[in-house]
Motif scaffolding. Structure first.
Motif, PDB file in Angstrom:
ATOM      1  N   LEU A 140       0.842  -1.195   0.000  1.00 22.03           N
ATOM      2  CA  LEU A 140       0.000   0.000   0.000  1.00 22.03           C
ATOM      3  C   LEU A 140       0.877   1.245   0.000  1.00 22.03           C
ATOM      4  O   LEU A 140       1.953   1.250   0.597  1.00 22.03           O
ATOM      5  CB  LEU A 140      -0.864   0.056   1.262  1.00 22.03           C
ATOM      6  CG  LEU A 140      -1.598  -1.207   1.674  1.00 22.03           C
ATOM      7  CD1 LEU A 140      -2.219  -1.017   3.042  1.00 22.03           C
ATOM      8  CD2 LEU A 140      -2.640  -1.545   0.653  1.00 22.03           C
TER       9      LEU A 140
ATOM     10  N   GLU B  37      -4.884   8.251   3.328  1.00 23.98           N
ATOM     11  CA  GLU B  37      -5.455   7.777   2.073  1.00 23.98           C
ATOM     12  C   GLU B  37      -4.605   6.596   1.625  1.00 23.98           C
ATOM     13  O   GLU B  37      -3.367   6.641   1.721  1.00 23.98           O
ATOM     14  CB  GLU B  37      -5.394   8.884   1.028  1.00 23.98           C
ATOM     15  CG  GLU B  37      -5.826   8.452  -0.342  1.00 23.98           C
ATOM     16  CD  GLU B  37      -5.610   9.549  -1.381  1.00 23.98           C
ATOM     17  OE1 GLU B  37      -5.797   9.240  -2.561  1.00 23.98           O
ATOM     18  OE2 GLU B  37      -5.252  10.672  -1.019  1.00 23.98           O
ATOM     19  N   LEU B  38      -5.246   5.528   1.159  1.00 26.76           N
ATOM     20  CA  LEU B  38      -4.535   4.326   0.736  1.00 26.76           C
ATOM     21  C   LEU B  38      -4.717   4.096  -0.755  1.00 26.76           C
ATOM     22  O   LEU B  38      -5.824   4.222  -1.282  1.00 26.76           O
ATOM     23  CB  LEU B  38      -5.074   3.105   1.493  1.00 26.76           C
ATOM     24  CG  LEU B  38      -5.065   3.176   3.017  1.00 26.76           C
ATOM     25  CD1 LEU B  38      -5.756   1.953   3.601  1.00 26.76           C
ATOM     26  CD2 LEU B  38      -3.651   3.320   3.540  1.00 26.76           C
ATOM     27  N   THR B  39      -3.615   3.750  -1.409  1.00 20.99           N
ATOM     28  CA  THR B  39      -3.654   3.334  -2.812  1.00 20.99           C
ATOM     29  C   THR B  39      -2.763   2.103  -2.943  1.00 20.99           C
ATOM     30  O   THR B  39      -2.015   1.766  -2.038  1.00 20.99           O
ATOM     31  CB  THR B  39      -3.166   4.454  -3.762  1.00 20.99           C
ATOM     32  OG1 THR B  39      -1.848   4.849  -3.371  1.00 20.99           O
ATOM     33  CG2 THR B  39      -4.091   5.660  -3.732  1.00 20.99           C
ATOM     34  N   GLY B  40      -2.877   1.433  -4.059  1.00 18.47           N
ATOM     35  CA  GLY B  40      -2.082   0.222  -4.279  1.00 18.47           C
ATOM     36  C   GLY B  40      -2.981  -0.992  -4.231  1.00 18.47           C
ATOM     37  O   GLY B  40      -4.045  -1.012  -4.845  1.00 18.47           O
ATOM     38  N   ASP B  41      -2.555  -2.020  -3.495  1.00 21.61           N
ATOM     39  CA  ASP B  41      -3.326  -3.258  -3.430  1.00 21.61           C
ATOM     40  C   ASP B  41      -4.661  -3.089  -2.712  1.00 21.61           C
ATOM     41  O   ASP B  41      -5.555  -3.918  -2.859  1.00 21.61           O
ATOM     42  CB  ASP B  41      -2.508  -4.361  -2.766  1.00 21.61           C
ATOM     43  CG  ASP B  41      -1.340  -4.806  -3.642  1.00 21.61           C
ATOM     44  OD1 ASP B  41      -1.394  -4.597  -4.869  1.00 21.61           O
ATOM     45  OD2 ASP B  41      -0.384  -5.383  -3.090  1.00 21.61           O
TER      46      ASP B  41
ATOM     47  N   ALA C  64      -7.402   0.313  -1.968  1.00 21.07           N
ATOM     48  CA  ALA C  64      -7.634   1.737  -2.223  1.00 21.07           C
ATOM     49  C   ALA C  64      -8.766   2.221  -1.334  1.00 21.07           C
ATOM     50  O   ALA C  64      -9.806   1.574  -1.237  1.00 21.07           O
ATOM     51  CB  ALA C  64      -7.987   1.962  -3.690  1.00 21.07           C
ATOM     52  N   GLY C  65      -8.544   3.351  -0.660  1.00 20.43           N
ATOM     53  CA  GLY C  65      -9.557   3.914   0.223  1.00 20.43           C
ATOM     54  C   GLY C  65      -8.892   4.744   1.294  1.00 20.43           C
ATOM     55  O   GLY C  65      -8.003   5.548   0.999  1.00 20.43           O
ATOM     56  N   TRP C  66      -9.284   4.516   2.549  1.00 22.44           N
ATOM     57  CA  TRP C  66      -8.707   5.281   3.650  1.00 22.44           C
ATOM     58  C   TRP C  66      -8.670   4.440   4.920  1.00 22.44           C
ATOM     59  O   TRP C  66      -9.390   3.449   5.038  1.00 22.44           O
ATOM     60  CB  TRP C  66      -9.479   6.578   3.897  1.00 22.44           C
ATOM     61  CG  TRP C  66     -10.945   6.388   4.182  1.00 22.44           C
ATOM     62  CD1 TRP C  66     -11.968   6.408   3.270  1.00 22.44           C
ATOM     63  CD2 TRP C  66     -11.567   6.129   5.457  1.00 22.44           C
ATOM     64  NE1 TRP C  66     -13.171   6.174   3.900  1.00 22.44           N
ATOM     65  CE2 TRP C  66     -12.950   6.010   5.240  1.00 22.44           C
ATOM     66  CE3 TRP C  66     -11.080   5.992   6.753  1.00 22.44           C
ATOM     67  CZ2 TRP C  66     -13.855   5.756   6.273  1.00 22.44           C
ATOM     68  CZ3 TRP C  66     -11.976   5.730   7.781  1.00 22.44           C
ATOM     69  CH2 TRP C  66     -13.346   5.621   7.530  1.00 22.44           C
TER      70      TRP C  66
ATOM     71  N   VAL D  94     -12.084   0.341   2.329  1.00 19.29           N
ATOM     72  CA  VAL D  94     -11.219   0.048   1.192  1.00 19.29           C
ATOM     73  C   VAL D  94     -11.911  -0.838   0.163  1.00 19.29           C
ATOM     74  O   VAL D  94     -12.906  -1.500   0.453  1.00 19.29           O
ATOM     75  CB  VAL D  94      -9.914  -0.652   1.647  1.00 19.29           C
ATOM     76  CG1 VAL D  94      -9.055   0.278   2.484  1.00 19.29           C
ATOM     77  CG2 VAL D  94     -10.196  -1.937   2.399  1.00 19.29           C
TER      78      VAL D  94
ATOM     79  N   GLY E 187      -7.382  -3.344  -4.778  1.00 20.22           N
ATOM     80  CA  GLY E 187      -6.787  -2.923  -6.039  1.00 20.22           C
ATOM     81  C   GLY E 187      -6.130  -4.123  -6.705  1.00 20.22           C
ATOM     82  O   GLY E 187      -5.868  -4.122  -7.904  1.00 20.22           O
TER      83      GLY E 187
END
Length: 153
Positions: A64, A81-85, A87-89, A110, A113
């Protein structure tokens, strides 16, 4: 029809330390691998983001990018904020819970991803939830040990 690729997860930990100590421990994300076994690596990317590598019981790893959205010590809130495998918060909220104790509530909203997680949404969901619960239980135990040790924050 339910969206099996949407997760809103909540965990609540009662910890034997004052809110300031808990908040400071949770704010030091780069130290998580020291006390949380499933957080395998945290690499700072810049002043407000880092790459986090996670693996719990299931044989897959999540990577992430966590970017700070809110850091409010007075309110006891840490949010990313989370992105990668995924996504969300995610958000930690730390509050007093009796003399010398705290409540740390972890919320995460989330969507996967990672293509395999999306494809396995329906049959895999119960396993993903158990995997997450086991990871959170280990994190709570690790943070308790850190806070109770003389080397804690």
């Amino acid at each position: 029809m339910p969206d099996f690729n949407h997760y809103h997860l909540v965990s609540s930990w009662r910890l034997p330390a004052p809110p300031a100590a808990v908040y400071h421990a949770l704010r030091e994300v780069e130290e998580y691998p020291r006390w949380w076994p499933q957080v395998r690596q945290v690499e700072r990317l810049d002043d407000s983001s880092g790459r986090v590598r996670i693996r719990s019981v299931l044989p897959y790893e999540l990577v992430l990018i966590a970017r700070e959205r809110r850091q409010d010590e007075a309110a006891g809130v840490l949010e990313a904020e989370l992105t990668g495998d995924l996504a969300g918060w995610s958000r930690w909220t730390v509050s007093p819970d009796g003399p010398g104790a705290s409540r740390a509530v972890f919320e995460e909203e989330v969507r996967p991803g990672k293509p395999l997680m999306r494809r396995l949404a329906l049959p895999g969901r119960p396993l993903f939830l158990v995997n997450h619960a086991l990871m959170m239980r280990a994190g709570e135990r690790g943070l308790r040990r850190l806070l109770s040790s003389s080397n804690g924050p």
